[in-house]
Design a protein around this motif. Structure first.
Motif, short mmCIF file in Angstrom:
data_model
loop_
_atom_site.label_atom_id
_atom_site.label_comp_id
_atom_site.label_asym_id
_atom_site.label_seq_id
_atom_site.Cartn_x
_atom_site.Cartn_y
_atom_site.Cartn_z
N GLY A 270 75.60 68.63 15.12
CA GLY A 270 74.91 67.60 15.87
C GLY A 270 74.51 66.41 15.02
O GLY A 270 74.48 66.49 13.78
N GLU A 271 74.21 65.31 15.68
CA GLU A 271 73.78 64.11 14.97
C GLU A 271 72.27 64.13 14.76
O GLU A 271 71.54 64.80 15.48
N VAL A 272 71.82 63.37 13.77
CA VAL A 272 70.40 63.31 13.42
C VAL A 272 69.98 61.85 13.42
O VAL A 272 70.62 61.00 12.78
N ILE A 273 68.88 61.56 14.12
CA ILE A 273 68.28 60.23 14.12
C ILE A 273 66.87 60.37 13.56
O ILE A 273 66.03 61.08 14.12
N VAL A 274 66.62 59.71 12.43
CA VAL A 274 65.33 59.80 11.75
C VAL A 274 64.53 58.54 12.05
O VAL A 274 64.98 57.42 11.75
N LEU A 275 63.38 58.70 12.66
CA LEU A 275 62.51 57.56 12.96
C LEU A 275 61.68 57.24 11.72
O LEU A 275 61.06 58.12 11.13
N GLY A 276 61.65 55.97 11.34
CA GLY A 276 60.85 55.54 10.21
C GLY A 276 59.37 55.48 10.56
O GLY A 276 58.99 55.41 11.74
N ASN A 277 58.54 55.52 9.55
CA ASN A 277 57.09 55.46 9.77
C ASN A 277 56.65 54.03 10.09
O ASN A 277 57.11 53.08 9.47
N PRO A 278 55.76 53.86 11.07
CA PRO A 278 55.29 52.51 11.42
C PRO A 278 54.23 52.01 10.45
O PRO A 278 53.73 52.75 9.60
N VAL A 279 53.88 50.74 10.59
CA VAL A 279 52.82 50.14 9.78
C VAL A 279 51.49 50.77 10.17
O VAL A 279 51.26 51.10 11.33
N MET A 280 50.59 50.94 9.19
CA MET A 280 49.29 51.55 9.42
C MET A 280 48.17 50.52 9.29
O MET A 280 48.36 49.43 8.73
N LYS A 281 46.99 50.88 9.77
CA LYS A 281 45.83 49.98 9.70
C LYS A 281 45.36 49.81 8.26
O LYS A 281 45.01 48.71 7.84
N SER A 282 45.38 50.89 7.50
CA SER A 282 44.98 50.84 6.10
C SER A 282 46.13 50.32 5.24
O SER A 282 47.26 50.81 5.34
N ASP A 283 45.85 49.33 4.39
CA ASP A 283 46.89 48.80 3.51
C ASP A 283 47.35 49.85 2.51
O ASP A 283 48.54 49.88 2.15
N ARG A 284 46.45 50.70 2.07
CA ARG A 284 46.83 51.74 1.12
C ARG A 284 47.81 52.74 1.75
O ARG A 284 48.82 53.10 1.15
N VAL A 285 47.54 53.14 3.00
CA VAL A 285 48.44 54.07 3.70
C VAL A 285 49.77 53.39 4.02
O VAL A 285 50.84 54.00 3.93
N SER A 286 49.72 52.10 4.37
CA SER A 286 50.96 51.36 4.66
C SER A 286 51.85 51.29 3.43
O SER A 286 53.08 51.34 3.54
N LYS A 287 51.24 51.19 2.27
CA LYS A 287 52.01 51.17 1.02
C LYS A 287 52.76 52.48 0.84
O LYS A 287 53.93 52.50 0.45
#
Length: 626
Positions: A270-287
């Protein structure tokens, strides 16, 4: 008398006690049945509660339904429920087939007759002639090679497995499941575990769980989303060494775990589609999310999975955290108070955007919609792997007899993308333009950094030969197309469209470029070109031979050239090399059309100028056929 009275009292008391016991047993049985029913339907109960406008906002309801679902999964009731559903569907299907005369035709009596010479019965049976499928005659085109082997038309996706952490368990997972199941005959199997990831297999082992799910569900496509809960240290493969978060060793171990996880998802092909992580409210977590997306994207490319980024879908046009969203005439918060999970309105918005990106490549259809997007694949000997492409057809081209044939336009994508890029960004536009101009639009695979050339260094990167000697013959053999063809592309694809048309002028009627790289030396991705052609200092001739400006200079003045049209945004970094190309064509008195309008090097500009390019190409194709 006293004895009789005593006996009557004992009988009455025993009957009362029996009634009490029967009542208690009935109440106990009813109570046990209610508990069993609640645990058996815990999944449906949780889905209904999360979709409810009032109950879905209650944390107590979320915790209670999540606890019920976990208890049901731990004691095996969810597995029993899926098994019962599968048996019921199998029985219903078998009963339906037994009623159909074409599957089980009634036996006709055999006629017997006696021959005059031999006194023995001779059976005579009617032999049904099977209809022979006559392949439509394919018009001969000059210069075409034999089509490649292994051509197949991929079926539309039906079974989808959706797995992930708390985002899949909460609103985003439920809304994405609901959105995908709104398409015809699509079934979604979803599993989300709160507070899990690939960092703590001692808490929840996703590696073993995904093998079990793939074995049971046998999905055609698996969609996954992980990362938010993995911001913590890891242990080594042998679990003897402690690896600190963010170190090089941590990145290698996290990359290894994702590769292993994706390979398990692809165990049954089967095929695999990986969803990327979205931007977060905290700049540290977004990094951290940016780093995770980089590692996950690299792992997806290693395994052959598709990485679908969610960063810009959930962010502002500048890539920043988005607080509020307007969707379906409602305005509200995009995220919950933690700045990570999506609200119900935000989940509906994200689910609609994700489904919009997947509808073309997965060939998803509404109930009464006619399929006009088809996915084909074949085995390429120049790339030494299976390659896919999408074809957008007008309604008149859906006849299997292929009596009507249409011109074809090859639409090339840019660097960092693949054959899915155009369908993810302009699926509805391509359907409308194909029907409007009566052309077949083909979006081939050019990999993320092929530059549509034959690499003298990498033997598995012969993309020019793949396009000319394999893709075009395959399309001509199996699709209702004529010998009139045109080629177009954006950025790296614009470079490929011009260079292929200039190297093979008799193959294409016209060529167009959107923000094209007219000279490899002007590209901002020189490292990728270096991997294909070598260093520019050592091999300057290679870099020139694969540049459109050099090919124009070397072309004889009396030689035939296809019609040329190219455009660029006024604020695009490639505007200077496109202006240089325009001056060169004017100097050599080569007919062309140039357009420079407001825009940058992004999809907003490319989707804006796409209708104009396809309209111009269709006009050139019509004029050449007359």
């Amino acid at each position: 008398m006293d004895m009789q009275a005593q006996e009557s009292k004992d009988v009455s008391s025993s009957s009362v006690s029996k009634r009490r016991l029967s009542t208690r047993s009935w109440l106990l049985a009813l109570w046990l049945m209610m508990i069993f029913g609640t645990l058996y339907g815990a999944g449906d109960l949780r889905g209904w509660a999360l979709k409810h406008q009032v109950l879905g906002r209650s944390e107590w309801v979320q915790r209670t339904t999540s606890a019920l679902l976990q208890i049901s999964q731990s004691i095996g009731l969810q597995w029993v429920r899926r098994s019962v559903r599968g048996v019921m569907m199998y029985n219903a299907l078998s009963t339906y087939l037994l009623r159909q005369p074409e599957y089980f035709p009634a036996k006709r009596p055999v006629k017997r007759r006696l021959t005059p010479n031999k006194r023995r019965p001779v059976t005579t049976r009617r032999v049904r002639k099977r209809p022979v499928k006559v392949r439509p005659k394919v018009p001969l085109c000059k210069g075409l090679a034999k089509p490649p082997k292994g051509h197949r038309r991929e079926k539309p996706v039906r079974n989808i497995l959706l797995v992930g952490s708390s985002s899949i368990n909460h609103y985003l997972g439920t809304e994405l499941e609901r959105r995908l199941e709104s398409y015809h005959k699509v079934r979604v199997f979803r599993l989300g575990q709160v507070g899990t990831g690939l960092a703590r297999p001692d808490y929840f082992d996703w590696q073993s769980k995904i093998k079990e799910l793939v074995e049971k569900v046998n999905p055609v496509v698996t969609i996954t989303l992980f990362g938010r809960n993995d911001t913590q240290p890891l242990t080594s493969k042998d679990r003897k060494q402690y690896i600190g978060l963010g170190t090089r060793a941590w990145e290698k171990e996290y990359y290894r775990r994702h590769v292993q996880f994706m390979e398990s998802m692809r165990a049954k092909g089967g095929e695999v589609i990986v969803l990327g992580n979205p931007v977060m409210k905290s700049d540290r977590v977004s990094k951290w999310m940016r780093l995770f997306n980089k590692i996950i994207k690299k792992a997806a490319r290693k395994v052959g999975a598709h990485f679908l980024p969610l960063w810009m879908l959930s962010a502002t046009p500048k890539g920043e955290y988005r607080k509020r969203i307007t969707f379906e005439k409602k305005t509200g918060l995009m995220r919950m108070s933690d700045g990570s999970h999506f609200t119900l309105l935000g989940s509906k918005f994200m689910a609609a955007k994700i489904a919009e990106r997947l509808v073309g490549q997965l060939q998803l259809l509404k109930k009464d919609e006619v399929q006009r997007t088809f996915r084909y694949s074949f085995d390429s000997r120049f790339l030494q792997r299976k390659v896919s492409y999408l074809a957008y057809m007008p309604k008149d081209a859906l006849d299997e007899s292929m009596k009507k044939r249409f011109p074809v336009v090859y639409l090339l994508h840019g660097a960092g993308d693949d054959w899915r890029a155009w369908s993810e960004r302009a699926h509805e536009d391509l359907l409308a333009l194909s029907e409007k101009h009566k052309v077949v639009i083909v979006t081939p695979d050019g990999d993320i950094d092929s530059w549509y050339l034959d690499s003298p260094i990498q033997k598995k990167s012969q993309y020019a030969s793949y396009l000319i000697k394999e893709l075009i013959p395959d399309v001509h053999r199996h699709l209702p197309v004529t010998c009139q063809r045109a080629i177009s592309g954006l950025s790296m694809g614009g470079h490929g469209a011009f260079t292929l048309a200039l190297k093979h002028p008799k193959m294409f009627v016209a060529a167009s470029s959107m923000s094209g790289v007219m000279a490899l030396s002007s590209s901002g991705l020189k490292r990728t070109i270096k991997r294909k052609l070598g260093s520019r200092r050592k091999f300057p001739k290679r870099w020139k031979q694969h540049s459109a400006t050099w090919l124009i200079k070397q072309h004889p003045k009396d030689g035939h050239l296809p019609k040329l049209y190219f455009s660029v945004g006024r604020y695009d970094r490639l505007r200077y090399i496109n202006r240089k190309m325009r001056r060169l064509l004017k100097k050599r008195k080569i007919p062309h059309q140039y357009d420079e309008s407001r825009g940058r090097h992004d999809w907003k500009y490319w989707t804006k100028v796409l209708p104009k390019h396809l309209s111009w190409l269709a006009q050139q194709l019509r004029s050449s056929s007359q």
